[in-house]
Design a protein around this motif. Structure first.
Motif, PDB file in Angstrom:
ATOM      1  N   PRO A   1       0.754  -1.348   0.142  1.00  0.00           N
ATOM      2  CA  PRO A   1       0.082   0.004   0.026  1.00  0.00           C
ATOM      3  C   PRO A   1       0.971   1.486   0.142  1.00  0.00           C
ATOM      4  CG  PRO A   1      -0.063  -1.021   2.275  1.00  0.00           C
ATOM      5  CD  PRO A   1       0.631  -2.114   1.128  1.00  0.00           C
ATOM      6  N   PRO A   2       0.233   2.501  -0.312  1.00  0.00           N
ATOM      7  CA  PRO A   2       1.105   3.612  -0.399  1.00  0.00           C
ATOM      8  C   PRO A   2       1.702   4.031   0.874  1.00  0.00           C
ATOM      9  CG  PRO A   2      -1.115   3.859  -1.622  1.00  0.00           C
ATOM     10  CD  PRO A   2      -1.037   2.573  -0.791  1.00  0.00           C
ATOM     11  N   GLU A   3       0.996   3.613   1.919  1.00  0.00           N
ATOM     12  CA  GLU A   3       1.738   3.957   3.288  1.00  0.00           C
ATOM     13  C   GLU A   3       2.859   3.075   3.712  1.00  0.00           C
ATOM     14  OE1 GLU A   3      -2.007   1.752   4.018  1.00  0.00           O
ATOM     15  OE2 GLU A   3      -1.545   3.453   2.726  1.00  0.00           O
ATOM     16  N   SER A   4       3.100   1.778   2.937  1.00  0.00           N
ATOM     17  CA  SER A   4       4.045   1.040   3.452  1.00  0.00           C
ATOM     18  C   SER A   4       5.628   1.672   3.206  1.00  0.00           C
ATOM     19  CB  SER A   4       3.957  -0.099   2.316  1.00  0.00           C
ATOM     20  OG  SER A   4       5.247  -1.112   2.520  1.00  0.00           O
ATOM     21  N   ALA A   5       6.238   1.101   4.408  1.00  0.00           N
ATOM     22  CA  ALA A   5       7.885   1.590   4.245  1.00  0.00           C
ATOM     23  C   ALA A   5       8.459   1.101   2.900  1.00  0.00           C
ATOM     24  CB  ALA A   5       8.292   0.761   5.333  1.00  0.00           C
ATOM     25  N   LEU A   6       7.994   0.023   2.260  1.00  0.00           N
ATOM     26  CA  LEU A   6       8.790  -0.400   1.189  1.00  0.00           C
ATOM     27  C   LEU A   6       7.520   0.061  -0.088  1.00  0.00           C
ATOM     28  CD1 LEU A   6      11.079  -1.793  -0.304  1.00  0.00           C
ATOM     29  CD2 LEU A   6       9.785  -4.081  -0.286  1.00  0.00           C
ATOM     30  N   GLN A   7       7.940   1.015  -0.866  1.00  0.00           N
ATOM     31  CA  GLN A   7       6.956   1.619  -1.939  1.00  0.00           C
ATOM     32  C   GLN A   7       6.846   0.688  -3.288  1.00  0.00           C
ATOM     33  OE1 GLN A   7       5.046   4.204  -1.451  1.00  0.00           O
ATOM     34  NE2 GLN A   7       6.020   4.251   0.688  1.00  0.00           N
ATOM     35  N   THR A   8       7.900  -0.020  -3.486  1.00  0.00           N
ATOM     36  CA  THR A   8       7.860  -0.679  -4.672  1.00  0.00           C
ATOM     37  C   THR A   8       7.186  -2.200  -4.371  1.00  0.00           C
ATOM     38  OG1 THR A   8      10.075  -2.008  -4.037  1.00  0.00           O
ATOM     39  CG2 THR A   8      10.233   0.089  -5.563  1.00  0.00           C
ATOM     40  N   ASN A   9       6.535  -2.781  -5.325  1.00  0.00           N
ATOM     41  CA  ASN A   9       6.075  -4.121  -5.351  1.00  0.00           C
ATOM     42  C   ASN A   9       6.868  -5.331  -5.219  1.00  0.00           C
ATOM     43  OD1 ASN A   9       3.491  -2.737  -5.032  1.00  0.00           O
ATOM     44  ND2 ASN A   9       3.117  -3.015  -7.312  1.00  0.00           N
ATOM     45  N   LEU A  10       6.570  -6.373  -4.738  1.00  0.00           N
ATOM     46  CA  LEU A  10       7.631  -7.415  -4.565  1.00  0.00           C
ATOM     47  C   LEU A  10       7.156  -8.514  -5.506  1.00  0.00           C
ATOM     48  CD1 LEU A  10       8.194  -7.418  -0.911  1.00  0.00           C
ATOM     49  CD2 LEU A  10       9.656  -6.653  -2.672  1.00  0.00           C
ATOM     50  N   ARG A  11       7.893  -9.157  -6.239  1.00  0.00           N
ATOM     51  CA  ARG A  11       7.791 -10.397  -7.106  1.00  0.00           C
ATOM     52  C   ARG A  11       8.766 -11.719  -6.894  1.00  0.00           C
ATOM     53  NH1 ARG A  11       5.021 -11.360 -12.036  1.00  0.00           N
ATOM     54  NH2 ARG A  11       6.124 -12.718 -13.303  1.00  0.00           N
ATOM     55  N   THR A  12       8.209 -12.695  -6.648  1.00  0.00           N
ATOM     56  CA  THR A  12       9.242 -13.907  -6.491  1.00  0.00           C
ATOM     57  C   THR A  12       8.676 -15.138  -7.152  1.00  0.00           C
ATOM     58  OG1 THR A  12      10.801 -14.974  -4.852  1.00  0.00           O
ATOM     59  CG2 THR A  12       8.314 -14.489  -4.200  1.00  0.00           C
ATOM     60  N   THR A  13       9.664 -15.963  -7.363  1.00  0.00           N
ATOM     61  CA  THR A  13       9.304 -17.499  -7.753  1.00  0.00           C
ATOM     62  C   THR A  13       9.716 -18.467  -6.677  1.00  0.00           C
ATOM     63  OG1 THR A  13       9.267 -16.671 -10.069  1.00  0.00           O
ATOM     64  CG2 THR A  13       9.274 -19.174  -9.567  1.00  0.00           C
ATOM     65  N   ILE A  14       8.871 -19.564  -6.414  1.00  0.00           N
ATOM     66  CA  ILE A  14       9.176 -20.483  -5.428  1.00  0.00           C
ATOM     67  C   ILE A  14       8.742 -21.816  -6.106  1.00  0.00           C
ATOM     68  CG2 ILE A  14       8.654 -18.961  -3.590  1.00  0.00           C
ATOM     69  CD1 ILE A  14       5.924 -20.577  -3.002  1.00  0.00           C
ATOM     70  N   PRO A  15       9.593 -22.596  -5.518  1.00  0.00           N
ATOM     71  CA  PRO A  15       9.165 -23.943  -6.171  1.00  0.00           C
ATOM     72  C   PRO A  15       8.377 -24.843  -4.995  1.00  0.00           C
ATOM     73  CG  PRO A  15      11.435 -24.036  -4.875  1.00  0.00           C
ATOM     74  CD  PRO A  15      10.698 -22.751  -4.818  1.00  0.00           C
ATOM     75  N   TYR A  16       7.537 -26.079  -6.050  1.00  0.00           N
ATOM     76  CA  TYR A  16       6.964 -27.157  -4.721  1.00  0.00           C
ATOM     77  C   TYR A  16       7.071 -28.206  -5.463  1.00  0.00           C
ATOM     78  CZ  TYR A  16       3.415 -27.106  -8.700  1.00  0.00           C
ATOM     79  OH  TYR A  16       2.999 -27.146  -9.844  1.00  0.00           O
ATOM     80  N   ASP A  17       6.910 -29.148  -4.276  1.00  0.00           N
ATOM     81  CA  ASP A  17       6.755 -30.600  -4.674  1.00  0.00           C
ATOM     82  C   ASP A  17       5.391 -30.928  -4.945  1.00  0.00           C
ATOM     83  OD1 ASP A  17       9.644 -31.408  -4.745  1.00  0.00           O
ATOM     84  OD2 ASP A  17       9.688 -30.953  -2.874  1.00  0.00           O
ATOM     85  N   TYR A  18       4.625 -30.462  -3.704  1.00  0.00           N
ATOM     86  CA  TYR A  18       3.267 -30.744  -3.723  1.00  0.00           C
ATOM     87  C   TYR A  18       2.299 -29.536  -3.513  1.00  0.00           C
ATOM     88  CZ  TYR A  18       4.804 -35.679  -2.922  1.00  0.00           C
ATOM     89  OH  TYR A  18       5.558 -36.925  -2.935  1.00  0.00           O
ATOM     90  N   LEU A  19       1.450 -29.411  -4.252  1.00  0.00           N
ATOM     91  CA  LEU A  19       0.558 -28.028  -4.071  1.00  0.00           C
ATOM     92  C   LEU A  19      -0.937 -28.454  -3.911  1.00  0.00           C
ATOM     93  CD1 LEU A  19       0.307 -24.990  -4.855  1.00  0.00           C
ATOM     94  CD2 LEU A  19      -0.021 -25.482  -7.183  1.00  0.00           C
ATOM     95  N   VAL A  20      -1.191 -27.575  -2.735  1.00  0.00           N
ATOM     96  CA  VAL A  20      -2.780 -27.511  -2.401  1.00  0.00           C
ATOM     97  C   VAL A  20      -3.445 -26.304  -2.770  1.00  0.00           C
ATOM     98  CG1 VAL A  20      -4.571 -28.077  -0.786  1.00  0.00           C
ATOM     99  CG2 VAL A  20      -2.456 -29.462  -0.712  1.00  0.00           C
ATOM    100  N   VAL A  21      -4.398 -26.315  -3.580  1.00  0.00           N
ATOM    101  CA  VAL A  21      -4.937 -24.934  -3.965  1.00  0.00           C
ATOM    102  C   VAL A  21      -6.422 -24.970  -3.217  1.00  0.00           C
ATOM    103  CG1 VAL A  21      -5.992 -23.638  -5.852  1.00  0.00           C
ATOM    104  CG2 VAL A  21      -3.929 -25.200  -6.273  1.00  0.00           C
ATOM    105  N   GLY A  22      -6.312 -23.812  -2.342  1.00  0.00           N
ATOM    106  CA  GLY A  22      -7.621 -23.580  -1.319  1.00  0.00           C
ATOM    107  C   GLY A  22      -7.718 -22.185  -1.227  1.00  0.00           C
ATOM    108  N   VAL A  23      -7.769 -21.529  -2.774  1.00  0.00           N
ATOM    109  CA  VAL A  23      -7.807 -19.954  -2.513  1.00  0.00           C
ATOM    110  C   VAL A  23      -9.307 -19.487  -2.518  1.00  0.00           C
ATOM    111  CG1 VAL A  23      -5.776 -19.787  -4.352  1.00  0.00           C
ATOM    112  CG2 VAL A  23      -8.067 -20.281  -5.242  1.00  0.00           C
ATOM    113  N   GLY A  24     -10.283 -20.513  -2.451  1.00  0.00           N
ATOM    114  CA  GLY A  24     -11.778 -20.124  -2.154  1.00  0.00           C
ATOM    115  C   GLY A  24     -12.228 -19.589  -3.134  1.00  0.00           C
ATOM    116  N   GLY A  25     -13.410 -18.610  -2.678  1.00  0.00           N
ATOM    117  CA  GLY A  25     -14.180 -17.935  -3.892  1.00  0.00           C
ATOM    118  C   GLY A  25     -14.436 -16.714  -3.360  1.00  0.00           C
TER     119      GLY A  25
END
Length: 442
Positions: free
Chosen positions: A98-122
């Motif tokens: 958000p604009p009031e954050s101490a870090l003004q830039t957005n963050l982006r990263t990539t992480i690996p997985y062996d198993y993935l559970v998708v529970g993002v909801g609706g």
């Protein structure tokens, strides 16, 4: 010396009922558990309507994920998963500060997985109705409840001014709820209690002009409940002077009015001060992103198709559960919770089984399929009354009234994620009984 097998990385997407249940029950000694979610708490959704009018405090039904992961050596990313590489097993995470954050830039990263559970909801479903996105309030997240609470406070204070017309005053004090499912019914019930218990004391000159209308496109509210309970809710609403309009369609939502189509086919322009849309849900964007990676098997536009072991069709080492999936089960919290318990138990047992070399492929031979078993349904309908439909032998029993309200409250306290949350909610109810509600917002 024998080589110690490296632990597999299990990534949980979301902190809703399904993912949070897995997090609570998974053996973190056997997996490198990683949780990814744009919100850093588990939300007890059955009490979300009560937060809109100050019956329950927001923080009481928010269980911080850090309280759970910190004790179990689990890594947590407060970010949104925006993309997945199913071939190379990588996830793209993005965090918008958000604009009031101490870090003004957005963050982006990539992480690996062996198993993935998708529970993002609706999320909410507008069914393409014009104006809903722009003018309606929703009731899916804590931010939605806070917005409704602020809107409610603003309309009451604005209606208190002397130099507005009587028609404008009536408009401001008209609360419209769209959707006759449990969320819409419970919110209408909480509004009624706020009117009777608090508004009549604060601004008695306005209380008699406060109006609640609930609009439902089907012939009955709470259509998933027994017909007797639906009728009981209807009669309770009539006694509580809640205007219940069934078999009524919303055609368009404007800034200050909603156009509805009545059962006889005629249309009506209904002025409102606050409109809450609780008419349906749809899968979140990540479910559709994953679907697009598996076009041959994921052919249902409503969400992810899974088998009876919760495996995503066409994918490898990916499970899904909850509201982002398409199954024969209703999109209920207890369905996602049971799925989470089943999957965590299955994963734990398979890692202890020396004969298992491929958890994803062997889960259908080493475990029984998931089968949902209803624990019953409860809903609060206002006036210290609730309804219940509980399984009994090969059928079910129904109940409604003040005693059922005690049952509903007991269920909420039992199902809350921690003792801290249960004590907080009980304290909120006790404080409300002594001193009334508060809709104070900053």
């Amino acid at each position: 010396m024998p080589q110690v097998e490296k632990k597999k990385t299990l990534v949980l997407l979301g902190t809703g009922w399904g993912s949070a249940t897995i997090l609570k029950n998974i053996d973190a000694r056997r997996f490198n558990v990683v949780v990814v979610s744009p919100r850093n708490y588990f939300l007890f959704t059955p009490l979300l309507p009560s937060c809109t009018v100050g019956t329950t405090e927001n923080r009481s039904i928010m269980e911080p994920i850090r309280h759970i992961v910190g004790k179990r050596n689990v890594k947590f990313y407060e970010a949104e998963c925006t993309d997945v590489d199913v071939a190379n097993k990588h996830l793209v995470l993005e965090r918008t500060n958000p604009p009031e954050s101490a870090l003004q830039t957005n963050l982006r990263t990539t992480i690996p997985y062996d198993y993935l559970v998708v529970g993002v909801g609706g999320t909410y479903n507008t069914f393409g109705t014009p104006g809903v996105e722009q003018h309606a309030c929703f009731l899916k997240e804590m931010g939605d409840a806070s917005k409704i609470k602020r809107r409610l406070k603003d309309t009451i204070e604005s209606a208190s001014f002397d130099n507005i017309s009587e028609s404008e005053r009536d408009r401001l004090l008209h609360m419209v709820v769209v959707g006759g499912g449990p969320t819409g019914v419970e919110y209408a019930g909480e509004l009624h209690d706020f009117l009777v218990d608090d508004l009549k004391k604060w601004v008695p000159q306005l209380a008699n002009r406060f109006k609640i209308t609930l609009i439902e496109s089907l012939p009955n509210v709470l259509s998933s409940f027994d017909k007797k309970l639906s009728d009981y809710t209807k009669s309770t609403f009539e006694k509580n002077h809640i205007d219940l309009r069934t078999s009524t369609m919303v055609k368009e939502v404007k800034e200050k009015s909603v156009i509805i189509q009545n059962p006889d086919g005629s249309t009506q322009d209904l002025p409102y001060g606050t409109l809450v849309w609780a008419a349906g849900i749809r899968a979140r964007q990540f479910a559709h992103t994953l679907r697009s990676k598996l076009p041959a098997d994921q052919t249902n536009h409503r969400g992810l198709l899974i088998d009876n072991h919760l495996r995503v069709l066409g994918a490898r080492d990916i499970w899904a559960l909850g509201d982002c999936t398409v199954t024969e089960n209703a999109p209920l919290a207890q369905v996602a919770s049971q799925q989470g318990k089943w999957l965590s138990k299955s994963l734990n047992s398979m890692t202890r089984d020396a004969s298992v070399s491929d958890i994803f492929a062997q889960i259908d031979t080493k475990t029984k399929p998931f089968k949902y078993s209803s624990n019953g349904s409860l809903a609060y309908i206002g006036g210290e009354k609730a309804i219940a439909e509980l399984p009994f032998l090969n059928g079910h029993i129904t109940a409604g009234g003040p005693l059922t309200s005690i049952m509903w409250k007991s269920y909420c306290l039992w199902e809350l994620f921690s003792v801290r949350s249960s004590m907080s909610v009980a304290s909120d109810w006790f404080r409300r009984a002594l001193f009334g509600r508060t809709v104070s917002v900053d």
